[in-house]
Design an enzyme around this catalytic site. Structure first.
Site, PDB file in Angstrom:
ATOM      1  N   GLY A 135       0.863  -1.180   0.000  1.00 56.22           N
ATOM      2  CA  GLY A 135       0.000   0.000   0.000  1.00 56.22           C
ATOM      3  C   GLY A 135       0.900   1.230   0.000  1.00 56.22           C
ATOM      4  O   GLY A 135       1.858   1.304   0.797  1.00 56.22           O
ATOM      5  N   GLN A 144      -5.313  -9.088  -2.736  1.00 54.43           N
ATOM      6  CA  GLN A 144      -5.411  -8.121  -1.631  1.00 54.43           C
ATOM      7  C   GLN A 144      -6.872  -7.822  -1.274  1.00 54.43           C
ATOM      8  O   GLN A 144      -7.173  -7.457  -0.144  1.00 54.43           O
ATOM      9  CB  GLN A 144      -4.711  -6.803  -1.998  1.00 54.43           C
ATOM     10  CG  GLN A 144      -3.198  -6.888  -2.083  1.00 54.43           C
ATOM     11  CD  GLN A 144      -2.734  -7.087  -3.496  1.00 54.43           C
ATOM     12  OE1 GLN A 144      -3.382  -7.776  -4.283  1.00 54.43           O
ATOM     13  NE2 GLN A 144      -1.609  -6.508  -3.852  1.00 54.43           N
ATOM     14  N   ASP A 161      -1.690   4.432  -6.378  1.00 55.36           N
ATOM     15  CA  ASP A 161      -0.276   4.382  -5.982  1.00 55.36           C
ATOM     16  C   ASP A 161       0.501   5.571  -6.501  1.00 55.36           C
ATOM     17  O   ASP A 161       1.574   5.899  -5.992  1.00 55.36           O
ATOM     18  CB  ASP A 161       0.356   3.073  -6.478  1.00 55.36           C
ATOM     19  CG  ASP A 161      -0.285   1.904  -5.764  1.00 55.36           C
ATOM     20  OD1 ASP A 161      -1.375   1.478  -6.186  1.00 55.36           O
ATOM     21  OD2 ASP A 161       0.276   1.451  -4.755  1.00 55.36           O
ATOM     22  N   LYS A 206      -3.640  -0.609  -8.722  1.00 55.60           N
ATOM     23  CA  LYS A 206      -3.490  -2.057  -8.899  1.00 55.60           C
ATOM     24  C   LYS A 206      -4.057  -2.520 -10.245  1.00 55.60           C
ATOM     25  O   LYS A 206      -5.099  -2.044 -10.682  1.00 55.60           O
ATOM     26  CB  LYS A 206      -4.197  -2.760  -7.734  1.00 55.60           C
ATOM     27  CG  LYS A 206      -4.105  -4.265  -7.707  1.00 55.60           C
ATOM     28  CD  LYS A 206      -2.694  -4.786  -7.775  1.00 55.60           C
ATOM     29  CE  LYS A 206      -1.798  -4.262  -6.677  1.00 55.60           C
ATOM     30  NZ  LYS A 206      -0.366  -4.644  -6.868  1.00 55.60           N
TER      31      LYS A 206
END
Ligand code: MRU
Length: 364
Positions: A54, A202, A243, A254
């Site tokens: 993360g 995740q 991100d 992701k």
């Protein structure tokens, strides 16, 4: 956030006053195991192996990694070496560079004898600031969910999320999940569609676990199910994390996020991205051309970890032996597919103009 009634952060300084504790996220949801990090190598390994992951959390971990290096050698050379070593751990999330820059810019002008103490203070501030930022993201995102609840008072608000952008991905609260936690706590009837998020799952392993611990109703779905649900009006909005977001609002997140944004666009479903401003890379505009996309080991595609009936964790192969696999970890969603960015300062359009209105100091 709380786990079985006890408040946790995803990273904390240990009682010894200098090493840090983390939750080993590679073991969740099957086992809740904490680990101790006490060297820059251990911090780098934890980031690379995704014991911590993360964008905000890897930045915070790297900040402490730099402190560990300085305890051994606080010279300029050692500081620069540790900076480069930790920066190399993962390429895509910009918070890693942001946190290391914050540390280096503050520490280099100081005499070496003061660097360790100042480094720990800065790392602690990075963590505390992240908690406050995520809480504010929650407050701003909550309004969007409340609006959706007012539009359909007779039923729940269905929110689709991808990967894990919850408190495990940050220091506390999360980015995409912060508004959801606040809505749930405020009594709004929310339900979350949780993309499993292959290959490391995740969503299934972390997001579902977090939501479950907080009592938020949710359903794990296969990564490919979102489009179908949107076609049948079963998704009111998507909220994902990021991100790295560029200065014009392209969003790197992701792998699979882009396909969800396309499906949302085709079905008129609002697609929101929740982000701390530390995730904005103000130096680039075109995310597709400029953001390095991490490629991870092919084994993450061809092998999967699970819990057997006797409670042991076990790896199994899910592909024919020797089949080649490509493991692209992130993709870029162009700004035109993003309905809004939920930041700590408010919600804005994914455009340079709107982003600079919220963060005018970046326009200089
Ligand atoms: O590879 P990961 O698990 O570190 O990737 C993290 C994500 O992509 C998260 O979903 C997220 O949106 C960014 S972190 C809040």
């Amino acid at each position: 956030m709380k786990i079985d009634g006890k408040a946790w952060r995803s990273i904390w300084v240990q009682p010894d006053g200098w090493s840090v504790g983390i939750i080993d996220q590679t073991k969740l949801p099957h086992a809740f195991i904490t680990a101790r990090l006490a060297s820059a190598s251990e911090a780098s390994h934890a980031i690379k192996s995704m014991m911590v992951r993360g964008a905000p959390l890897i930045g915070a971990t790297a900040a402490y990694g730099l402190c560990f290096a300085l305890r051994e050698d606080a010279s300029d050379n050692a500081l620069n070496r540790a900076y480069a070593f930790l920066l190399a751990a993962r390429p895509t999330a910009i918070n890693l560079r942001w946190a290391l820059d914050e540390m280096r810019n503050l520490l280099l002008p100081l005499p070496p004898a003061q660097r360790v103490e100042a480094g720990y203070a800065t790392a602690a501030k990075i963590c505390d600031d992240d908690v406050a930022i995520c809480e504010n993201i929650g407050v701003h995102g909550l309004r969007l969910i409340e609006d959706a609840a007012r539009d359909n008072p007779e039923r729940e608000v269905n929110i689709l999320t991808h990967c894990n952008a919850g408190w495990l991905a940050t220091v506390d609260w999360g980015t995409a999940l912060a508004p959801i936690y606040m809505a749930h706590d405020a009594g709004v009837n929310v339900h979350v569609w949780v993309d499993e998020t292959r290959p490391r799952n995740q969503g299934a392993a972390l997001t579902a676990w977090e939501l479950g611990k907080h009592g938020v109703p949710h359903t794990i779905i296969a990564d490919n199910a979102g489009g179908h649900l949107m076609q049948h009006a079963r998704v009111d909005m998507c909220i994902v994390g990021t991100d790295r977001t560029t200065a014009r609002g392209d969003v790197c997140n992701k792998i699979g996020t882009y396909l969800k944004a396309l499906a949302a666009h085709d079905n008129g479903v609002p697609f929101y991205v929740a982000l701390p401003s530390t995730t904005i890379d103000w130096t680039i505009e075109d995310g597709i051309a400029s953001i390095p996309i991490e490629e991870r080991a092919p084994e993450e595609m061809t092998r999967i970890t699970g819990r057997t009936a006797n409670g042991d964790l076990c790896d199994v192969d899910i592909a024919a032996p020797g089949s080649p696999a490509g493991n692209y970890a992130f993709d870029v969603t162009p700004a035109r597919l993003v309905s809004g960015l939920i930041t700590e300062r408010g919600v804005c359009a994914a455009s340079s103009t709107a982003m600079l209105e919220l963060f005018p100091e970046r326009g200089k």
